[in-house]
Motif scaffolding. Structure first.
Motif, mmCIF file in Angstrom:
data_model
loop_
_atom_site.group_PDB
_atom_site.id
_atom_site.type_symbol
_atom_site.label_atom_id
_atom_site.label_comp_id
_atom_site.label_asym_id
_atom_site.label_seq_id
_atom_site.Cartn_x
_atom_site.Cartn_y
_atom_site.Cartn_z
ATOM 1 N N GLU A 117 11.458 -0.053 7.440
ATOM 2 C CA GLU A 117 9.940 -0.051 6.859
ATOM 3 C C GLU A 117 10.072 -0.749 5.493
ATOM 4 O OE1 GLU A 117 6.080 0.206 6.659
ATOM 5 O OE2 GLU A 117 7.457 0.269 8.372
ATOM 6 N N SER A 118 10.784 -0.387 4.608
ATOM 7 C CA SER A 118 10.765 -0.799 3.381
ATOM 8 C C SER A 118 10.829 -2.521 3.177
ATOM 9 C CB SER A 118 11.936 -0.375 2.486
ATOM 10 O OG SER A 118 12.175 0.982 2.271
ATOM 11 N N ARG A 119 11.668 -2.946 4.366
ATOM 12 C CA ARG A 119 11.705 -4.505 4.400
ATOM 13 C C ARG A 119 10.503 -5.116 4.603
ATOM 14 N NH1 ARG A 119 15.731 -4.466 7.527
ATOM 15 N NH2 ARG A 119 17.384 -4.713 5.896
ATOM 16 N N SER A 124 3.955 -7.354 1.011
ATOM 17 C CA SER A 124 3.654 -7.318 -0.298
ATOM 18 C C SER A 124 3.916 -8.018 -1.308
ATOM 19 C CB SER A 124 4.089 -5.801 -0.817
ATOM 20 O OG SER A 124 3.696 -4.670 0.005
ATOM 21 N N ILE A 125 4.870 -8.717 -1.104
ATOM 22 C CA ILE A 125 5.663 -9.686 -2.204
ATOM 23 C C ILE A 125 4.576 -10.974 -2.185
ATOM 24 C CG2 ILE A 125 7.362 -11.567 -2.751
ATOM 25 C CD1 ILE A 125 9.478 -9.423 -1.935
ATOM 26 N N ILE A 139 2.149 7.986 9.687
ATOM 27 C CA ILE A 139 2.547 9.139 8.629
ATOM 28 C C ILE A 139 3.727 8.589 7.791
ATOM 29 C CG2 ILE A 139 3.258 11.477 8.372
ATOM 30 C CD1 ILE A 139 1.387 12.157 10.765
ATOM 31 N N GLU A 140 4.691 8.006 8.707
ATOM 32 C CA GLU A 140 6.081 7.842 8.212
ATOM 33 C C GLU A 140 6.010 6.542 7.277
ATOM 34 O OE1 GLU A 140 9.248 5.506 10.412
ATOM 35 O OE2 GLU A 140 10.218 7.495 10.328
ATOM 36 N N ARG A 141 4.930 5.495 7.748
ATOM 37 C CA ARG A 141 4.589 4.460 6.755
ATOM 38 C C ARG A 141 3.918 4.940 5.595
ATOM 39 N NH1 ARG A 141 2.803 -0.334 11.456
ATOM 40 N NH2 ARG A 141 5.058 -0.715 12.004
#
Length: 460
Positions: free
Chosen positions: A11-13, A19-20, A314-316
């Motif tokens: 999810e971070s990736r 976002s970048i 929720i997880e995101r």
């Protein structure tokens, strides 16, 4: 444990891939203002002052416009997650209509700049330049509104790279156009600061045309956007306005508090104002990162909710807030380890540098709280909850941070007057409270959403 870690990494990736490009887009648009200021400043002090005054009239309403149009992103993201592409087309055109109506009002406002500046009491020699600069910007308002609308559509469709590329191209074009119009090259008249206004307008029209061409030529997007859906629908526009106006007011009102703090610090002394401006400028640049991550969180949460994946939303939300908090640690580390290097980019004055170094430590202290409250607000936008977060943010900034800063900085009521440091303590306190309130609001919205699994209407 490994499963949780792998989900976090995945999810971070995905979040940072979204976002970048947004970060680079924001930096490119901010850099246009920097280029305008530096190039106009080479002409005369009056031209530089005209840019500053014109900007003071223009920036708040621009932020308001940007915020209203930002409502399109979570709406498109939701419908994309639900694979409801017909609704995307309808909502897109309603935002186009809303943007055009807003543009008309802003054009009237900008062409009325001269009497407004006279009423404020601006020096007479600056008014003609500043009002002509505002008039030049008025020409570009529909182009700016259209670009933001097209950008909101692309972001909602999980595509942040196309707006990034076009924004960077716009920045590159803005420099030579500024040069030609400001200094009167290649047969054009020398317009000074007014040339910056015309350059900005022309570049945004160009950016809108490029992004529109991209969308019309995209193999998937051109099948989504249908001219048959272009008929204005009053109820849809009102819905989008109710969703977007709190976002715009949140951005405009909360962003303006730092200008007010700078004015209040002006009572203390010139060196104090200079030091505060350095710290505020550095902070505003780093804020681009959590703000852009929050836009990514909005998109990711909207997709999950559209797909009826409440657990995924929720997880995101949780992972997005955690990522924003972790990224803020980088800024904190830089502020604490390299304050002198940062400050030397602005000044070599010993007294100003010493005060700015102290303020930079306090700036580092509120980076984490700022990242948390901003990212939590982004998650709430994904849930289409905008009104209450606006109230919470305004209360935290204007109801707590500013009054506390005034009491600590300028009075002896609680402690001996702390000067500019008192305002930074107020900001730290206000942002910390805002972070707590946003997290509590998100928790409430998540529980409310879980209690109504078949109702994904706006939470307001």
């Amino acid at each position: 444990m490994q499963t949780s870690l792998s989900r976090f990494i995945h999810e971070s990736r995905a979040l940072m891939q979204l976002s970048i490009p947004i970060i680079l887009t924001q930096l490119a648009t901010q850099a246009m203002g920097f280029v305008d200021t530096t190039m106009a400043g080479q002409v005369s002090a009056a031209d530089l002052a005209a840019i500053a005054l014109g900007g003071s009239l223009w920036i708040p309403v621009l932020l308001l416009l940007r915020g209203v149009i930002m409502a399109l992103t979570p709406v498109v993201a939701y419908h994309r997650g639900a694979q409801d592409f017909g609704s995307i087309s309808v909502e897109f055109f309603q935002m186009v209509w809303l943007a055009l109506i807003s543009s008309t009002l802003l054009i009237i406002y900008l062409i009325s700049a001269e009497p407004i500046l006279q009423w404020i009491g601006v020096a007479s020699e600056i008014i003609p330049i500043a009002s002509d600069y505002a008039f030049a910007l008025a020409f570009g308002v529909p182009g700016i509104a259209l670009f933001y609308t097209l950008n909101g559509f692309c972001e909602g469709m999980n595509n942040t790279r196309a707006p990034m590329v076009i924004s960077l191209l716009g920045l590159l074009v803005n420099i030579p156009v500024n040069y030609v119009l400001i200094y009167g090259k290649f047969g054009f008249p020398e317009l000074g600061a007014v040339g910056c206004g015309w350059a900005t307008s022309l570049v945004y029209w160009m950016m809108s045309a490029l992004l529109l061409s991209y969308i019309k030529g995209h193999h998937h997007y051109k099948t989504i956007i249908r001219l048959s859906d272009a008929k204005p629908i009053g109820s849809k526009m009102v819905y989008l306005l109710k969703l977007g106006l709190p976002i715009g007011m949140n951005i405009a009102v909360c962003g303006s508090i730092f200008a007010v703090i700078a004015l209040l610090i002006g009572r203390i002394g010139a060196e104090n104002v200079a030091a505060a401006q350095i710290a505020l400028n550095i902070s505003s640049m780093t804020y681009v990162i959590p703000m852009s991550v929050s836009f990514g969180i909005t998109i990711r949460v909207g997709h999950s909710l559209g797909a009826k994946d409440e657990l995924g939303a929720i997880e995101r939300s949780k992972i997005g807030i955690l990522v924003a908090g972790l990224i803020s640690l980088i800024a904190i580390t830089i502020f604490l380890l390299f304050p002198d290097w940062l400050i030397r980019l602005y000044t070599t004055d010993a007294a100003v540098s010493a005060t700015a170094a102290t303020l930079l430590v306090l700036t580092a202290a509120y980076q984490f709280s700022d990242a948390i409250q901003t990212s939590a607000n982004g998650a709430l936008r994904g849930y289409k909850d905008t009104k209450v977060p606006m109230i919470l943010a305004v209360a935290s900034y204007w109801g707590l941070a500013l009054p506390l800063g005034v009491v600590l900085g300028l009075t002896d009521h609680l402690v001996p007057a702390m000067g500019e440091k008192g305002f930074w303590v107020g900001i730290l306190t206000g942002l910390t409270v805002a972070a707590i309130l946003m997290l509590l609001r998100l928790r409430y919205i998540v529980k409310k959403q879980s209690a109504l699994p078949n109702d994904l209407a706006p939470a307001n």
